[in-house]
Design an enzyme around this catalytic site. Structure first.
Site, mmCIF file in Angstrom:
data_model
loop_
_atom_site.group_PDB
_atom_site.id
_atom_site.type_symbol
_atom_site.label_atom_id
_atom_site.label_comp_id
_atom_site.label_asym_id
_atom_site.label_seq_id
_atom_site.Cartn_x
_atom_site.Cartn_y
_atom_site.Cartn_z
ATOM 1 N N SER A 1 0.722 -1.242 0.167
ATOM 2 C CA SER A 1 -0.021 -0.002 -0.036
ATOM 3 C C SER A 1 0.892 1.323 0.132
ATOM 4 O O SER A 1 1.873 1.337 0.916
ATOM 5 C CB SER A 1 -1.009 -0.015 0.971
ATOM 6 O OG SER A 1 -1.472 1.475 1.489
ATOM 7 N N HIS B 1 -0.828 -1.231 -4.389
ATOM 8 C CA HIS B 1 -2.379 -0.858 -3.555
ATOM 9 C C HIS B 1 -2.631 0.701 -3.343
ATOM 10 O O HIS B 1 -1.709 1.373 -2.538
ATOM 11 C CB HIS B 1 -2.580 -1.566 -2.362
ATOM 12 C CG HIS B 1 -3.845 -1.422 -1.584
ATOM 13 N ND1 HIS B 1 -4.948 -2.416 -2.202
ATOM 14 C CD2 HIS B 1 -4.393 -1.218 -0.463
ATOM 15 C CE1 HIS B 1 -5.854 -2.051 -1.256
ATOM 16 N NE2 HIS B 1 -5.502 -1.315 -0.366
ATOM 17 N N ASP C 1 -4.808 3.425 -1.414
ATOM 18 C CA ASP C 1 -5.910 3.914 -0.631
ATOM 19 C C ASP C 1 -6.361 5.208 -0.550
ATOM 20 O O ASP C 1 -5.680 6.111 -0.547
ATOM 21 C CB ASP C 1 -5.171 3.472 0.959
ATOM 22 C CG ASP C 1 -5.131 2.068 1.235
ATOM 23 O OD1 ASP C 1 -6.261 1.420 1.075
ATOM 24 O OD2 ASP C 1 -4.216 1.609 1.418
ATOM 25 N N MET D 1 -9.198 8.083 0.590
ATOM 26 C CA MET D 1 -9.902 8.162 1.722
ATOM 27 C C MET D 1 -10.550 9.444 1.636
ATOM 28 O O MET D 1 -9.763 10.542 1.226
ATOM 29 C CB MET D 1 -9.270 7.844 3.039
ATOM 30 C CG MET D 1 -8.538 6.754 3.032
ATOM 31 S SD MET D 1 -7.824 6.753 4.822
ATOM 32 C CE MET D 1 -6.827 5.070 4.694
ATOM 33 N N HIS E 1 -8.165 1.340 -4.047
ATOM 34 C CA HIS E 1 -9.285 1.003 -2.855
ATOM 35 C C HIS E 1 -9.983 2.398 -2.562
ATOM 36 O O HIS E 1 -9.308 2.941 -1.982
ATOM 37 C CB HIS E 1 -8.626 0.284 -1.564
ATOM 38 C CG HIS E 1 -9.181 -0.037 -0.476
ATOM 39 N ND1 HIS E 1 -8.810 -0.399 0.585
ATOM 40 C CD2 HIS E 1 -10.798 -0.174 -0.405
ATOM 41 C CE1 HIS E 1 -9.780 -0.560 1.271
ATOM 42 N NE2 HIS E 1 -10.901 -0.298 1.036
ATOM 43 N N MET F 1 -12.232 4.352 -0.513
ATOM 44 C CA MET F 1 -12.861 4.682 0.871
ATOM 45 C C MET F 1 -13.631 5.707 0.795
ATOM 46 O O MET F 1 -13.485 6.689 1.657
ATOM 47 C CB MET F 1 -12.056 4.146 1.970
ATOM 48 C CG MET F 1 -11.395 2.708 2.222
ATOM 49 S SD MET F 1 -9.880 2.826 3.248
ATOM 50 C CE MET F 1 -8.805 2.820 1.802
ATOM 51 N N MET G 1 -11.490 -6.427 4.618
ATOM 52 C CA MET G 1 -10.820 -5.802 5.680
ATOM 53 C C MET G 1 -10.477 -6.459 6.727
ATOM 54 O O MET G 1 -11.586 -6.976 7.372
ATOM 55 C CB MET G 1 -11.639 -4.377 5.893
ATOM 56 C CG MET G 1 -11.905 -3.538 4.736
ATOM 57 S SD MET G 1 -10.447 -3.025 3.840
ATOM 58 C CE MET G 1 -9.278 -2.171 5.272
ATOM 59 N N GLY H 1 -9.217 3.101 7.485
ATOM 60 C CA GLY H 1 -9.004 4.561 7.615
ATOM 61 C C GLY H 1 -7.669 4.861 8.108
ATOM 62 O O GLY H 1 -7.129 5.969 7.801
ATOM 63 N N GLY I 1 -3.427 3.117 8.543
ATOM 64 C CA GLY I 1 -2.618 1.855 8.637
ATOM 65 C C GLY I 1 -2.084 1.607 10.010
ATOM 66 O O GLY I 1 -2.507 2.311 10.926
ATOM 67 N N GLY I 2 -1.415 0.439 10.045
ATOM 68 C CA GLY I 2 -0.713 0.296 11.456
ATOM 69 C C GLY I 2 -1.640 -0.363 12.415
ATOM 70 O O GLY I 2 -1.275 -0.415 13.734
ATOM 71 N N ASP J 1 -6.683 -7.267 3.674
ATOM 72 C CA ASP J 1 -6.414 -5.765 3.778
ATOM 73 C C ASP J 1 -6.245 -5.156 5.258
ATOM 74 O O ASP J 1 -7.298 -4.914 5.686
ATOM 75 C CB ASP J 1 -7.101 -4.918 2.882
ATOM 76 C CG ASP J 1 -6.366 -3.303 2.833
ATOM 77 O OD1 ASP J 1 -5.289 -3.052 3.201
ATOM 78 O OD2 ASP J 1 -7.088 -2.501 2.096
ATOM 79 N N GLY J 2 -4.979 -4.925 5.800
ATOM 80 C CA GLY J 2 -4.953 -4.370 7.202
ATOM 81 C C GLY J 2 -4.361 -5.255 8.145
ATOM 82 O O GLY J 2 -4.586 -6.293 8.230
ATOM 83 N N GLY J 3 -3.170 -4.720 8.612
ATOM 84 C CA GLY J 3 -2.518 -5.474 9.779
ATOM 85 C C GLY J 3 -1.752 -6.604 9.484
ATOM 86 O O GLY J 3 -1.429 -7.496 10.068
HETATM 87 C C1 DX5 Z 1 -6.826 0.720 5.834
HETATM 88 C C2 DX5 Z 1 -6.150 0.644 4.188
HETATM 89 C C3 DX5 Z 1 -5.088 -0.452 4.240
HETATM 90 C C4 DX5 Z 1 -4.010 0.072 5.047
HETATM 91 C C5 DX5 Z 1 -2.996 -1.166 5.430
HETATM 92 O O1 DX5 Z 1 -7.670 1.797 5.761
HETATM 93 O O2 DX5 Z 1 -7.152 0.150 3.437
HETATM 94 O O3 DX5 Z 1 -4.789 -0.513 2.909
HETATM 95 O O4 DX5 Z 1 -3.057 1.111 4.244
HETATM 96 O O5 DX5 Z 1 -2.037 -0.798 6.301
HETATM 97 P P1 DX5 Z 1 -1.425 -1.714 7.450
HETATM 98 O O6 DX5 Z 1 -0.950 -2.887 6.534
HETATM 99 O O7 DX5 Z 1 -0.423 -0.856 8.152
HETATM 100 O O8 DX5 Z 1 -2.546 -2.275 8.223
HETATM 101 ZN ZN ZN Z 2 -6.586 -0.526 1.253
#
Ligand code: DX5
Ligand code: ZN
Length: 218
Positions: free
Chosen positions: A8, A33, A35, A37, A66, A68, A137, A142, A144-145, A175-177
């Site tokens: 991402s 990827h 993101d 938002m 993606h 959002m 998800m 919203g 990362g991390g 997607d996520g964590g």
């Molecule tokens: C979250 C995004 C993810 C995010 C993933 O809102 O859709 O794509 O960037 O980040 P990590 O891998 O840090 O969870």
């Molecule tokens: Zn994403």
């Protein structure tokens, strides 16, 4: 099919976007990827069309965008023109999801649906044959991390059953964590694509992390 890795770009150093994209270009990553938002659908604002255009100018791998955002139908054509190959909209933002998917496909893009942690897989059952990619998800979108939600494995298995049952070619993206441990467990459960931001970009050697994720199922 071997699984795919989609770092991402949200994590990238925006002042050095070209350098970050170059890293992805020369890594084992399969997609970029992106993101997007809007500060309405999710409580954060990331990037918009001009940044996606700039990414496209340098990226040698397909852009997996993606969205959002609310009312994505207003923007999918613009994101296609900006260079998106895969466009995912959130099921929670789309009262007319079937129409949204046809709109994306008519542009020649792969049509994706992103699904928040609270949304049941059953909501996809009437439209699964029209979906190329489901972005499950594994955190609340919203930021990362965040920490990977363990319940995701069961959702992957349930979704995989639905896909096999309906005989579709839909890919499952997580997607996520994502990290090395949950990447393997997600792949074992049936995932096809892994998104990762923090795990890749917090490393002093992002390319090596991408390479490890590429072999996470071994
Ligand atoms: C979250 C995004 C993810 C995010 C993933 O809102 O859709 O794509 O960037 O980040 P990590 O891998 O840090 O969870
Ligand atoms: Zn994403």
């Amino acid at each position: 099919m071997p699984h795919l890795i989609a770092p991402s770009i949200l994590a990238a150093d925006f002042a050095n976007l070209q350098r970050e994209i170059e890293m992805i270009n020369t890594s084992d990553a399969d997609w970029v990827h992106v993101d997007v938002m809007d500060g309405v659908f999710v409580p954060n604002i990331s990037m918009g069309l001009p940044v996606v255009e700039a990414i496209k100018r340098h990226a040698k791998k397909p852009l997996d965008v993606h969205l959002m955002i609310v009312q994505p139908e207003k923007f999918v054509e613009a994101f296609h023109k900006a260079g998106a190959e895969i466009i995912s909209v959130h099921i929670e933002a789309c009262p007319h999801l079937h129409r949204n998917l046809q709109q994306i496909k008519a542009l020649g893009c792969k049509a994706g649906v992103a699904v928040n942690p609270h949304t049941p897989i059953a909501e996809l059952s009437e439209v699964i044959q029209d979906i190329d990619l489901i972005c499950l998800m594994s955190v609340n979108p919203g930021f990362g991390g965040q920490r990977f939600i363990e319940r995701t494995y069961d959702k992957v298995k349930e979704l995989k059953r639905l896909i096999l049952d309906r005989n579709t070619k839909t890919l499952i993206e997580i997607d996520g964590g994502v990290n090395q441990q949950n990447a393997k467990l997600s792949l074992d459960a049936g995932a096809d694509v892994l998104v990762a931001r923090n795990f890749v970009f917090s490393s002093p050697n992002p390319k090596e992390v991408i390479a490890r994720l590429k072999t996470a199922n071994r």
